[in-house]
Design an enzyme around this catalytic site. Sequence first.
Site, PDB file in Angstrom:
ATOM      1  N   ASP A 127       0.620  -0.938  -0.078  1.00  0.00           N
ATOM      2  CA  ASP A 127       0.314  -0.197  -0.067  1.00  0.00           C
ATOM      3  C   ASP A 127       0.825   0.905  -0.667  1.00  0.00           C
ATOM      4  OD1 ASP A 127      -2.398  -1.790  -0.040  1.00  0.00           O
ATOM      5  OD2 ASP A 127      -2.916  -1.225   1.600  1.00  0.00           O
ATOM      6  N   TYR A 129     -10.211  -0.975   2.303  1.00  0.00           N
ATOM      7  CA  TYR A 129      -9.200  -0.202   3.512  1.00  0.00           C
ATOM      8  C   TYR A 129      -9.336   0.527   3.721  1.00  0.00           C
ATOM      9  CZ  TYR A 129      -8.462  -4.563   6.645  1.00  0.00           C
ATOM     10  OH  TYR A 129      -8.504  -5.949   7.398  1.00  0.00           O
TER      11      TYR A 129
HETATM   12 CU   LIG Z   1      -7.263  -7.362   6.953  1.00  0.00          CU
END
Ligand SMILES: [Cu+2]
Length: 646
Positions: A305, A389
């Site tokens: 990320d 997320y």
């Molecule tokens: Cu996770």
Amino acid sequence: MKTKDVTVETVREVAHPLDPLTATELRTAIETLRSARGLDERHRFAIVRLAEPEKQAVTSFRPGDPIERTAFAIVFDRETGTTHETLVDVVAGEVRSWKDVPGVQPSVTLDEFGEAIAAVRAHAGFREALTKRGIEDPELVHIEAWSIGDMAPAGLEGRRLVWTPCWVKSDPADNHYAHPIRGLHAVVDLQTMEIVQLEDHGVTPLPPQAGNYAEADVGGYRDDLRPLEVLQPEGPSFDVDGWEVRWQRWRLRVGFNQREGLTLHDVGYEDGGRVRSIANSLSIAELVIPYGDPGPGGYRKNAFDIGEYGLGLLTNSLELGCDCLGEIRYLDVDLATPGGEITTIKNAICLHEEDDGLLWKHYDWTTDTTEVRRSRRFVVSSIVTVDNYEYAFYWRFYQDGAIEFETRLTGIILTAALEPKEAPRHGTLIAPQLSGIYHQHFFCARLDLDVDGVENTVVEVESESLPWGPENPHGSAFVTRETPLTSEHEAQRVVDPLRARSWKVVNPGVRNELGQPVGYRLVAGANVLPFAQPDSSISRRAAFMTKHLWVTPHEPGERYPAGDYPNQHAGGAGLPEWTAADRPVENRDVVLWYVFGNNHVPRPEDWPVMPAARIGFRLEPVGFFDRNPSLDVAPPASHACHADSS
Ligand SMILES: [Cu+2]
């Protein structure tokens, strides 16, 4: 390389060499590059950030000194596929250096995501595959573009690629993660935006249930909570001056860059009339999420990320009363977009204080007196959204000298569709025909600690019982063993909670009143090792995750544990490469890399949106002070909290 036609705006708001680049400076950097290097629309700014000055220049800086300001940029030529690294003096408006970097892929930029997704959506073969699945409106299909790692299809090696998993919404407001489209993936060339491969592994029905969580979807909200208000009628107890913060005895600077997002610098503690250094910089330098599903929709799910995407432009603009509560001070950040526009994220960083329960207490029954102190902590935080997320990052400072990092993981777990009677092998059944895929999150904190100066040694500390014998006649004796980690290889360690293992960073040249070297210890929290095989693609590419601690001598160029360019990299860069020489790390300027993994076996309770999971670590003084440094914290106003000596 002086350029004539660039207006250099006066840099007024910069107070310190570590201040992140301002909007004006970013604009100057981009205009200078465009003008001096003839950049046009085929060039993309993968990153533009402050080129941090040498450590020495920062430590010797005094307010009012002239400040050199240099931007570091990675420029990608989409036509030729060439990557350039450049340094631009944003005070003089001059390009200082410009070089090609062969054989690398810069991070995937946000505009590339958008274009790749649009290309897939418009592709005739993709639309046919949707029709085959009874999906009529391609606009309702949610497509994500993921880096392909080093798993490019045969014949396409060396090209700049992403691959795309997809989901579908039943209407525009629907949570698409409830409806994964299984078996349909495109591979896209990011330079030409052509679909170079369309994979259709067969039709699986869409899971039947919705996964929405608005008030109407959850049957209304509970109504039994009465207000809880945080009031600081005299304001907070911290001061913010630009990017510098003072709270209690803590002194620190906040920073921000496009790759790592929030960073901290120059962390010190005022003690006996002087500021004692603790850390030169603290940041989360990489975050990788390997997934455990070997199927066609899972084996390439390995996201870096930070290195492949960058957290800066994914940082949330925070809302008072929602993300943070109380008397908040916010910091805005300026960033360059891939197209060279300047964008400001308002309220990107939150600064506030929190009550933290008990700091210390004792009731002395011999005198019938009680002393109680409440703990207050100072928090620097930011939150990023990476597709499904959210990661909330909290750096917390305490009155007892401790520093704590916690990340909260929330948002929506990645899902896969199951056949009606299929049991998931690499995930948890979280709703009918819906699997929450097993995965892990590995964070790597880069901790450039300078405990009372730069000459530090890392010591492993653990406790052990003694064998029965004259030294242990009752069987209850235990001792503590200290082992200095003198070289990079010795210092590659994993946690061992059963031996109470911790790592202490000491300055052998500075002693406390008891004659002990002053130190700070790194206390691990929950942790895990990767379940990917050691010679798998992801273990090679993110080799840093195979150890929990690495120690390296400070080198300005060694910033990212999986290397500068993890996107599509085959592996070996970063920590494994730097530490191959097994450099000595004793009594010198050291950097600790603490890796901590969250093993995410989803629960039904993680669906449809996940209650925040928590993971982190602590840095605690050990012999840094001569005694409890929080003795002078005043008792709360209540008379019952302490013995009144008046
Ligand atoms: Cu996770």
